[in-house]
Design a protein around this motif. Sequence first.
Motif, PDB file in Angstrom:
ATOM      1  N   ASP A 195       0.820  -1.210  -0.252  1.00 37.44           N
ATOM      2  CA  ASP A 195       0.066   0.084   0.092  1.00 37.44           C
ATOM      3  C   ASP A 195       0.929   1.148   0.030  1.00 37.44           C
ATOM      4  O   ASP A 195       1.229   1.789   1.040  1.00 37.44           O
ATOM      5  N   LYS A 204       2.086   2.752   3.872  1.00 37.72           N
ATOM      6  CA  LYS A 204       1.476   2.754   4.953  1.00 37.72           C
ATOM      7  C   LYS A 204       1.190   1.269   5.434  1.00 37.72           C
ATOM      8  O   LYS A 204       1.009   0.374   4.907  1.00 37.72           O
ATOM      9  N   THR A 205       1.502   1.172   7.021  1.00 33.78           N
ATOM     10  CA  THR A 205       1.040  -0.006   7.547  1.00 33.78           C
ATOM     11  C   THR A 205       0.237   0.268   8.671  1.00 33.78           C
ATOM     12  O   THR A 205       0.173   1.462   9.140  1.00 33.78           O
ATOM     13  N   LYS A 236      -3.953   2.021   8.927  1.00 36.53           N
ATOM     14  CA  LYS A 236      -2.835   2.673   8.162  1.00 36.53           C
ATOM     15  C   LYS A 236      -2.265   3.849   8.595  1.00 36.53           C
ATOM     16  O   LYS A 236      -2.045   5.090   8.179  1.00 36.53           O
ATOM     17  N   GLU A 237      -1.921   4.128  10.106  1.00 40.45           N
ATOM     18  CA  GLU A 237      -1.331   5.248  10.723  1.00 40.45           C
ATOM     19  C   GLU A 237      -0.127   5.339  10.820  1.00 40.45           C
ATOM     20  O   GLU A 237       0.564   6.416  10.887  1.00 40.45           O
ATOM     21  N   ASN A 238       0.886   4.233  10.166  1.00 41.44           N
ATOM     22  CA  ASN A 238       2.073   4.286  10.018  1.00 41.44           C
ATOM     23  C   ASN A 238       2.843   4.468   8.945  1.00 41.44           C
ATOM     24  O   ASN A 238       2.419   3.822   7.911  1.00 41.44           O
ATOM     25  N   ASN A 239       3.511   5.575   8.615  1.00 42.59           N
ATOM     26  CA  ASN A 239       4.233   5.769   7.085  1.00 42.59           C
ATOM     27  C   ASN A 239       5.872   5.214   7.309  1.00 42.59           C
ATOM     28  O   ASN A 239       6.213   5.212   8.309  1.00 42.59           O
ATOM     29  N   HIS A 240       6.011   4.738   6.167  1.00 36.74           N
ATOM     30  CA  HIS A 240       7.461   4.308   5.944  1.00 36.74           C
ATOM     31  C   HIS A 240       7.891   4.786   4.598  1.00 36.74           C
ATOM     32  O   HIS A 240       7.214   4.905   3.658  1.00 36.74           O
TER      33      HIS A 240
END
Lengths: 325, 325
Positions: free
Chosen positions: A138, A255-256, A260-264
Amino acid sequence: MKLAILGYGNLGRGVENAVKQNPDMELVAVFTRRNPSEVKINSDAKVLNVSEIENWKDKIDVLILCGGSATDLPEQTPKYAKLFNVIDSFDTHARIPEHFKNVDNSSKESGKIGIISVGWDPGLFSLNRMYANAILPDGTDYTFWGKGVSQGHSDAIRRIEGVLDAKQYTIPVEKALNAVKNCENPTLSTREKHTRECFVVLKDGADAQKVEREIKEMPNYFADYDTTVHFISLEELKANHSGIPHGGCVIRTGKTGSNKENNHVIEYNLKLDSNPEFTSSVLIAYARAAFRLNKEGQSGAKTVFDIPPAYLSSKSGEELRRTML
Amino acid sequence: MKLAILGYGNLGRGVENAVKQNPDMELVAVFTRRNPSEVKINSDAKVLNVSEIENWKDKIDVLILCGGSATDLPEQTPKYAKLFNVIDSFDTHARIPEHFKNVDNSSKESGKIGIISVGWDPGLFSLNRMYANAILPDGTDYTFWGKGVSQGHSDAIRRIEGVLDAKQYTIPVEKALNAVKNCENPTLSTREKHTRECFVVLKDGADAQKVEREIKEMPNYFADYDTTVHFISLEELKANHSGIPHGGCVIRTGKTGSNKENNHVIEYNLKLDSNPEFTSSVLIAYARAAFRLNKEGQSGAKTVFDIPPAYLSSKSGEELRRTML
């Protein structure tokens, strides 16, 4: 491992240098379409006309094709895959499926390996796009090129009437890069991603304004970009713009999390003083892989996606696990 | 593909979320050493005590081991490789050769695949070290971690008398990073590469000066670093330091050219909001590879070095070549 080169331009010279950095390799022959006596090389390899290449069928482990993607490689790679393990840097992205199929047919017929589209883009950049996509399904991909010399754009300027010589730099737009790295997921137009900077030497009596207008309005090459043109002397061009640096980066943001609150951010970045020498170094490493795969009995066309990473290294699996894992 | 998890901590929850982003996968079971009725999960998978795991021998394609490297994985991975395709994130670098051998024995016996040390370091960072070394044999490697939370260092602070809670950030030194990227080839001491920043909540009546001294003088963990200690309230810790971000970069600089006159920089950079969620996403992609390799009849222990990149992707070879090469 005995290697040979077909085509002795910037890339061929790069391969010649790169081989010297790899003790398990030897360059045995340089094949050329020119008269061999006119080609001066920097190693002990034999220089031969390409017409003699069939005689070397059993004396070469991998043939490295150093021609261009426009007309050379579409013909050469399938042709020589019938005789040798081959490797090329075919970079016309749109024609890769067709090229793959042609090389696959030839190398399956001969029982050899043909690795196509090796270098940094296609090549290392492709690998990083693929790994990052598999890991972060995603997300969004971005590729930026530069700062570096675009050979194709420099050539396009040189073809304009009144131009003696020219060098064109592709430069990523800092603002766009930062927005991507900050996970803002921007939708970027061509103009918003890169600018183009041109250093141009005019012939005596040429009309500078006219040349500048022709550059800036050239469709595909410059019209869609913010382009800057500098007119300089031939001496200045030679002194400050004789290198062939390049580079760029591949970024995937994704996002994970349950919401989907965490960005990488996964970023792969190259800064290269010499585009052809770096590309050659990649070719050499994949030549090692071609040789090994074929020794194991494999055949057919491959890309960087198909090659287990360890096949590129001169180190054993045990040593790799001990020192690099 | 039917997946199961052993161990439902941060990593296990991450796998559970990551599976939802991959339509070709399904999480069928979560095995735990706890009483299953006490474990609340966020999916439809069954929650079972690990004692029942043998009954699932033919119902799981890949078992993802989400335990710790200190004591869980050295025992679990070889044990369950006798029943399942397994994958772990074993990260005790010095013990990798031994762990590899144990898993290799088990999985060759069972005819299964065991992929060890998957994640970002070891894992993606290892891959990038390896690729970069194969391409630039004449060069230097650097790995920087952070800015991010080190779980081990945070735990070490929490064990100090008078400490209620704590979070420790590892931060790369900007000056060192820049010297590396500028190809200055610096030789860097531990202190010159990273600093450590600690946010500490004291128990009532604790001696702040004493705690700070104990942190800064702790051998291995802090004594070799420039360490900053901030005392904050529990509310502040919860509000501003509840995440588990991490990241870092692997850089290789190297030289090419007939006189080694050209420098190249290969940089791989990760910026992660959630260390365990990202690690889980990598595990999932390699679980896909484990499943495929085993379906092809392969068995034994593998690492990221052994897996052809395309095996990680849900896309076909044709689609990968068309869209990502």
